[in-house]
Every structure is written in structure tokens, then in C-alpha cells.
Write a protein that holds these residues in place. Structure first.
Motif, PDB file in Angstrom:
ATOM      1  N   LEU A  61     -29.053   4.886  61.902  1.00 56.30           N
ATOM      2  CA  LEU A  61     -30.406   5.198  61.460  1.00 56.30           C
ATOM      3  C   LEU A  61     -30.651   6.701  61.488  1.00 56.30           C
ATOM      4  N   ARG A  81     -29.037   8.187  58.465  1.00 60.60           N
ATOM      5  CA  ARG A  81     -29.810   7.832  57.266  1.00 60.60           C
ATOM      6  C   ARG A  81     -31.061   8.701  57.151  1.00 60.60           C
ATOM      7  N   ASP A 135     -39.553   2.040  62.517  1.00 65.42           N
ATOM      8  CA  ASP A 135     -38.570   2.300  61.463  1.00 65.42           C
ATOM      9  C   ASP A 135     -39.285   2.819  60.222  1.00 65.42           C
ATOM     10  N   LEU A 184     -38.165   4.640  57.837  1.00 62.59           N
ATOM     11  CA  LEU A 184     -37.333   4.682  56.639  1.00 62.59           C
ATOM     12  C   LEU A 184     -37.409   3.392  55.829  1.00 62.59           C
ATOM     13  N   ASP A 185     -37.538   2.252  56.515  1.00 59.53           N
ATOM     14  CA  ASP A 185     -37.534   0.954  55.825  1.00 59.53           C
ATOM     15  C   ASP A 185     -38.933   0.356  55.717  1.00 59.53           C
ATOM     16  N   SER A 186     -39.954   1.156  55.981  1.00 60.84           N
ATOM     17  CA  SER A 186     -41.322   0.646  55.912  1.00 60.84           C
ATOM     18  C   SER A 186     -41.778   0.536  54.462  1.00 60.84           C
ATOM     19  N   ASN A 187     -42.699  -0.411  54.222  1.00 61.68           N
ATOM     20  CA  ASN A 187     -43.263  -0.512  52.875  1.00 61.68           C
ATOM     21  C   ASN A 187     -44.490   0.390  52.771  1.00 61.68           C
TER      22      ASN A 187
END
Length: 508
Positions: A3, A6, A473, A475-478
């Protein structure tokens, strides 16, 4: 990839966007201030500083609008302006200006003028600095979310972006405020090079300590880093910590040749070293084998940031005094006697009013940037803080200061200054009550609160950004979860500054 890897990749190799896009998005700050001024004049919404509804509207205008502009409405600013402006249009059509006392004419007597009277409160400077701080605090966390456009994140080497304005604008603002100390000392005839150097070093120590703490935390917590931003061990606080020392170190030269001329000389010399001396190749491609090469971006970018500080110093010497200082375009060492002599003589062509100075600086830097952007081989580089970067950031900051000044003049009117020989006039017209009145009438409480504790707010924002990244997180949030977290984050920051404001706590 992990992570951490990324997240580092998420802010790496970016190319930014257009300068016009940056101006368009951040124009929401000026628009929000204009709306606040209209509401202030035509309603009673902001009359009680402790009224919850007024504070909520204040927060939405001066905090939340900026967040929405750089996230949800970043691609449709015209729609956002329409949505926030439509209710105000109905208020304008359905109400009349409240009967408010007009700004009084200030009578200046240089024989009895105190330093506080000589360098009075300027509301548009407070607006400018506070909005800049709020936008910075929003962006340092928002950049970790996908809903924050990549064109706003810091570029790798060449290009312009919203976040590239951050530290440059801080350096420029630092120059504007530093001018206050120099002007005050020369007005009183009490300038001391040695004393100023000690004060600069003493004042920089806390900021440098913060840089060391941030460095230790990043290394200990294995927090994501973008090495080409400042280097392996350098950070924003180290840059800010060294600027006061450099400014005071070169002060005698600044006073001789003017800060603007010195900035141009240093900036062009640095540009020559980048292009003809091999410095550009060293910064971009050299291996990192020791402390100097490890942190070459942070070390050499100090030159550009120092030039920005000098440009701010030049502007500050024009806009800060209660009346235009003699030959303020080329000189900032005026004594009380110089002002008295100017009062008896015709104003020099080198003496500019704040509005004239802001207009001149805005036009000058935009013309230089246009010529450089069209004719020069290289683009803007925040990584090296090259000459084109210095010109761009200076143009941007002078433009928005001019915008706030024009809004203030349009809504509240210009403060008129008259010379006086009556000691009694000077005392009554420069009372502390007048300063407080103008602050409460022309500056939103939320922005006054930010300005009173800007450094503390920035520290809290950095801590909160780290906590959010370690526990969520990003980076992967909407889009919905991202905006919810960011709204909660900005609300906490705004609430903190308001609590400090209402308790009368000030840490500049």
C-alpha cells in the motif's frame, strides 16, 4: 506492490495542468469572500459572532466551498459558482443595504504616529493569507484520494499544478509579512543588523525543530515519501525555517538595490547556472550518494523560494504602510523624517499606492511569465524552483491580493487618509477600536481565526493527515466516502480554530 508503494506511485510522474485551470478553480475563494461581504452588508446573519447559523454559513463559504472546488466540482466550476451565487442574487434583489457607519477618514500626523498606526490592519491581506492556508490544509489530505484530480497534485519535474503553488505561496507571503518588521524599524530609526539576525535564528528554531520531528515520524512510521519533491531528508519546514535567516542575512543588499531588483538578479543567475552550468542535470539525474546529493532538490530550491520571499518583500513595502512610503517601489528604508519631507513635497513617480503597486506587480509578473512561457526552452519547474516558477507564483499571488483588494474597495470603500498637524486628531483616528471595528466588519470570523493560529492549524492538519492515512485506505475509497472523510477533516480543523478564536488564544 505494498500500500505504501502504491501511494507513492499515486503521486509520482505527474505532469499537472494549465495555469488557467488553476486560476479558475481557486477563483472560488474570491467569489466566496464577495458573497460573504454581500451577506454581511445586507443581512444580520454575521452580526453576532457566536450565532451558530452565521458560523455555519461562514464555514460553508470559506472552508467547504474550497473543498468542493478542488474535488466534486473541479471540472464544473461555472456550475458551482451559479449554485452558490443564485441565493445571493435573490438576497440582493429583495433587501437593501443595512445602515452602517462609513469608514472614517484617517488623519495622519507623522510627528506623533506610532508603529501600530504606521502599519495598520489590512483586511485583504488577512483574507489572502487565511484562504491560502485553508486551501493548503485541504490539499495535503485530499491529494491522497482518487476524487482529487491528478492535475492538481505536484508535478514530477516540469509543469504547473495547484499544489505546486503551496510552498511557493508560503514563501511569497512570508516576504510580505517580513516587510512589516523592516518598515517599522526604519521608520523608528532602530534597525540593527545583529539584533535582527539573532531574532531570525531564534524564530526559525521552532520551525526547524518541526522539520526534524516530521522527518523522524516519517522514517519511524514508514510513511510514504516522494523523494524528488525535496529530497530524502528535507521537507517543507526546513525550507521555511531557512528563509528568515537568508532574508536578514542579505538585508543590507536588499536595502541598497531593492528586493525586486535583487530577486531578478539572483533568479536570472540561478537560471544561468541551471542551463549553462550543469546544475539542472545534477538535480534531475545525479545519483544520491551523500547528504548533499540526497537532498539536492530541497537545498537548491531554496534559491527560488528566497527570490519569491524577496518579491513578497517588495510588495509588502508598498501595501503595508498607512500611507505610501516615499519611493516605495525602489526603497524600503524610509524614516519618520522621510515621510514628513514627502508630506511637504509632491509625490514621486516611484511612490505607489497599494492599488497601484498591486496592479503594477500583477501586470509585470504576468507579462514576464507570458514571454518566458512562450519563448523559453524550459517550462515551470517546482522541483528546481527555476525563474519561470518564481515568476508564475509571484503573478498568481499578486493577482489574488489585487482581487481581494478590489472586492474590499467595491464593498466597503477605500479608507481615506488626510494629513494632520493636530495631535488630538492623530490619537482619536488611530484608536484600537477602529482596528477592531474594521476587522469585524470586513473579515469573516473563520478567516480571522485561521490567521490568528495559522502555524498551529498547519501542524494539526499534518498530524490529522497522517492519522487518516494510517487508519483509512484513501487510495481505494469511492467518491462518497472520500468526500465524507474530507468534510469531517476540514470541520475538525475549522472547529479547532474557532474554539481558539473564541477563547482568545493566538499562536501566530
Amino acid at each position: 506492490m505494498s500500500l505504501k508503494d502504491r501511494k507513492e506511485a499515486f503521486v509520482t510522474d505527474l505532469t499537472g495542468g494549465s495555469t488557467l485551470d488553476i486560476y479558475t478553480v481557486t477563483s472560488i475563494s474570491a467569489c466566496s469572500y464577495l458573497i460573504w461581504c454581500i451577506l454581511k452588508k445586507r443581512t444580520k446573519l454575521f452580526d453576532d459572532p457566536k450565532d451558530l447559523l452565521g458560523q455555519l454559513v461562514d464555514f460553508c463559504l470559506n472552508w467547504n466551498n474550497l473543498l468542493l472546488a478542488v474535488t466534486a466540482y473541479s471540472n464544473n466550476i461555472s456550475l458551482m459558482m451559479f449554485l452558490i451565487g443564485l441565493p445571493v442574487l435573490f438576497i440582493i434583489l429583495g433587501t437593501k443595504d443595512k445602515k452602517r457607519s462609513q469608514r472614517r477618514t484617517i488623519k495622519v500626523n507623522f510627528e506623533t504616529l506610532t508603529p501600530k498606526q504606521f502599519l495598520p490592519f489590512k483586511s485583504y491581506i488577512t483574507i489572502y493569507r487565511s484562504q491560502m492556508m485553508i486551501l493548503t490544509c485541504i490539499c495535503i489530505l485530499a491529494v491522497d484520494f482518487p476524487l482529487f484530480p491528478r492535475r492538481f497534485a505536484k508535478v514530477e519535474t516540469w509543469g504547473t499544478s495547484l499544489m505546486d503553488l503551496g510552498v511557493g505561496s508560503f514563501a511569497y507571503s512570508m516576504g510580505v509579512i517580513t516587510a512589516r518588521s523592516f518598515l517599522r524599524q526604519h521608520f523608528l530609526g532602530k534597525y540593527s543588523y545583529i539584533r535582527n539576525m539573532f531574532k531570525a535564528i531564534k524564530g526559525s528554531l521552532p520551525i526547524l525543530a518541526m522539520g526534524l520531528i516530521r522527518l523522524a515520524c516519517v522514517k519511524y512510521l514508514n510513511y510514504q515519501e516522494h523523494v524528488t519533491e525535496y529530497g530524502k531528508n528535507w521537507n517543507f519546514f526546513f525550507t521555511l525555517g531557512f528563509l528568515p535567516f537568508l532574508t536578514n542575512l542579505t538585508a543590507p543588499i536588499v536595502f541598497k538595490v531593492s528586493p525586486l531588483i535583487l530577486s531578478l538578479i539572483i533568479g536570472l543567475s540561478y537560471e544561468f547556472a541551471l542551463n549553462q552550468g550543469g546544475l539542472m542535470e545534477f538535480i534531475v539525474t545525479a545519483p544520491r550518494v551523500n547528504f548533499f546529493s540526497d537532498n539536492r532538490e530541497g537545498i537548491f530550491s531554496l534559491i527560488g523560494y528566497f527570490c519569491l520571499c524577496l518579491n513578497g518583500l517588495a510588495l509588502g513595502s508598498i501595501i503595508l504602510p498607512v500611507v505610501p512610503a516615499p519611493n516605495n517601489l525602489i526603497k524600503m528604508t524610509n524614516s519618520r523624517e522621510d515621510f514628513i519631507n514627502q508630506q511637504k513635497q509632491q509625490k514621486s513617480c516611484w511612490t505607489l499606492t497599494p492599488l497601484q503597486g498591486l496592479s503594477l506587480m500583477t501586470v509585470l509578473f504576468h507579462v514576464l511569465f507570458y514571454i518566458g512561457d512562450r519563448c523559453y526552452t524550459y517550462e515551470v519547474s517546482r522541483r528546481m524552483t527555476n525563474f519561470l516558477y518564481v515568476i508564475w507564483v509571484s503573478a498568481y499571488n499578486s493577482t489574488f491580493l489585487l482581487c481581494y483588494k478590489l472586492i474590499e474597495n467595491f464593498i466597503w470603500g477605500e479608507v481615506k487618509v488626510q494629513y494632520s498637524t493636530s495631535k488630538e486628531d492623530s490619537k482619536t483616528e488611530h484608536s484600537t477600536d477602529l482596528h477592531v471595528l474594521e476587522a469585524s466588519e470586513t473579515v469573516p470570523i473563520s478567516l480571522t481565526a485561521v490567521n490568528n493560529n495559522s502555524l498551529t492549524l498547519f501542524l494539526l492538519a499534518n498530524v490529522a493527515t497522517g492519522l487518516v492515512n494510517m487508519n483509512f485506505d484513501t487510495l481505494d475509497s469511492n467518491e462518497w466516502s472520500g468526500i465524507a472523510v474530507l468534510m469531517g477533516y476540514e470541520f475538525v480543523l475549522a472547529l479547532f480554530t474557532m474554539l481558539m478564536y473564541h477563547r482568545g488564544v493566538i499562536f501566530k
